[in-house]
Design a protein around this motif. Structure first.
Motif, PDB file in Angstrom:
ATOM      1  N   LEU A 165       0.832  -1.188   0.000  1.00  0.00           N
ATOM      2  CA  LEU A 165       0.000   0.000   0.000  1.00  0.00           C
ATOM      3  C   LEU A 165       0.872   1.245   0.000  1.00  0.00           C
ATOM      4  O   LEU A 165       2.074   1.181   0.204  1.00  0.00           O
ATOM      5  N   THR A 190       1.286   7.919   2.864  1.00  0.00           N
ATOM      6  CA  THR A 190       1.276   7.948   4.319  1.00  0.00           C
ATOM      7  C   THR A 190       0.835   9.311   4.837  1.00  0.00           C
ATOM      8  O   THR A 190       1.348  10.321   4.421  1.00  0.00           O
ATOM      9  N   ALA A 247      -2.153   5.239   6.457  1.00  0.00           N
ATOM     10  CA  ALA A 247      -2.134   5.593   5.038  1.00  0.00           C
ATOM     11  C   ALA A 247      -3.462   5.203   4.443  1.00  0.00           C
ATOM     12  O   ALA A 247      -3.999   4.155   4.731  1.00  0.00           O
ATOM     13  N   LYS A 259       3.328   1.495  11.461  1.00  0.00           N
ATOM     14  CA  LYS A 259       2.687   2.003  10.247  1.00  0.00           C
ATOM     15  C   LYS A 259       1.428   1.194   9.951  1.00  0.00           C
ATOM     16  O   LYS A 259       1.478  -0.023   9.812  1.00  0.00           O
ATOM     17  N   THR A 289      -1.765   0.955   7.183  1.00  0.00           N
ATOM     18  CA  THR A 289      -2.225   1.384   5.870  1.00  0.00           C
ATOM     19  C   THR A 289      -3.606   0.794   5.604  1.00  0.00           C
ATOM     20  O   THR A 289      -3.916  -0.323   6.020  1.00  0.00           O
ATOM     21  N   SER A 306      -6.449   0.412   2.366  1.00  0.00           N
ATOM     22  CA  SER A 306      -6.678   0.570   0.941  1.00  0.00           C
ATOM     23  C   SER A 306      -8.056   0.051   0.557  1.00  0.00           C
ATOM     24  O   SER A 306      -8.497  -0.993   1.050  1.00  0.00           O
TER      25      SER A 306
END
Length: 219
Positions: A18, A21, A27, A60, A62, A64
């Protein structure tokens, strides 16, 4: 591709690569598709993924909505999905140091299309169950479990040439309920496969198998 290159790629596909950020947060790779079929914060880890995080922590998240994302468990390292009939897809990926986690929900136009997608994924496991092309040997396997309408424990593990497990493992559970397919994956495993490696993924799959029936037309 070298064995280490394959290891990195297999770890990367655990979260379906993905991008984009937000500073200090998750993200969001928005694609412009209609995503009303999967409500916001419907996935089990979505609310957590949307919370701000300290950039210096190394964590992190993410998220999508890319309809054409490959399935989070990708034993043949496909660069595009081989299933068809998708209506909506949401993928959540978490990375921290060597820890990799993924949650993915795919809605199909019918239960038959979801059933075909499940069959295709299991066929991939069989087709790519052993990869000896690099310096490491990757072995994939699937074992049926009793969740939803169909479910399986899925495994990829890397071994050195002496048969010792090394970093490059994935432990996932895929479940189909009606026209929905959900995958829960833990990556970066480096031990021999054990049943307790799937405990959290099995629990998550059971929860989602019940939850998707609240979506119109899924069950």
């Amino acid at each position: 591709m070298t064995g280490m290159g394959r290891t990195a790629m297999r770890l990367a596909v655990a979260g379906a690569t993905l991008a984009t950020t937000f500073a200090g947060g998750a993200a969001l790779a928005e694609t412009g598709q209609a995503t009303g079929q999967i409500p916001k914060n419907f996935l089990l880890y979505e609310s957590e993924a949307r919370k701000p995080v300290n950039p210096s922590s190394g964590e992190k998240w993410t998220i999508s909505n890319k309809l054409g994302a490959t399935l989070a468990f990708n034993p043949c390292l496909l660069n595009r999905p081989s299933d068809s009939g998708r209506v909506s897809t949401r993928t959540i990926d978490y990375q921290f140091s060597e820890v990799h986690r993924a949650e993915q929900l795919v809605l199909y136009r019918s239960a038959g299309a979801a059933r075909s997608a499940m069959a295709d994924l299991l066929a991939q496991v069989n087709r790519c169950k052993t990869d000896r092309s690099g310096s490491l040997v990757f072995k994939a396997s699937a074992q049926a479990v009793g969740i939803g309408d169909q479910a399986a424990r899925l495994t990829i593990q890397a071994y050195d040439k002496k048969g010792r497990p090394t970093v490059g493992g994935q432990r996932a559970v895929v479940v189909r309920k009606g026209s929905a397919l959900a995958i829960y994956l833990h990556g970066a495993e480096y031990h021999s496969v054990k049943s307790d490696h799937f405990s959290e993924q099995l629990g998550d799959a059971r929860r989602m198998a019940g939850k998707v029936c609240s979506l119109p037309g899924v069950c």
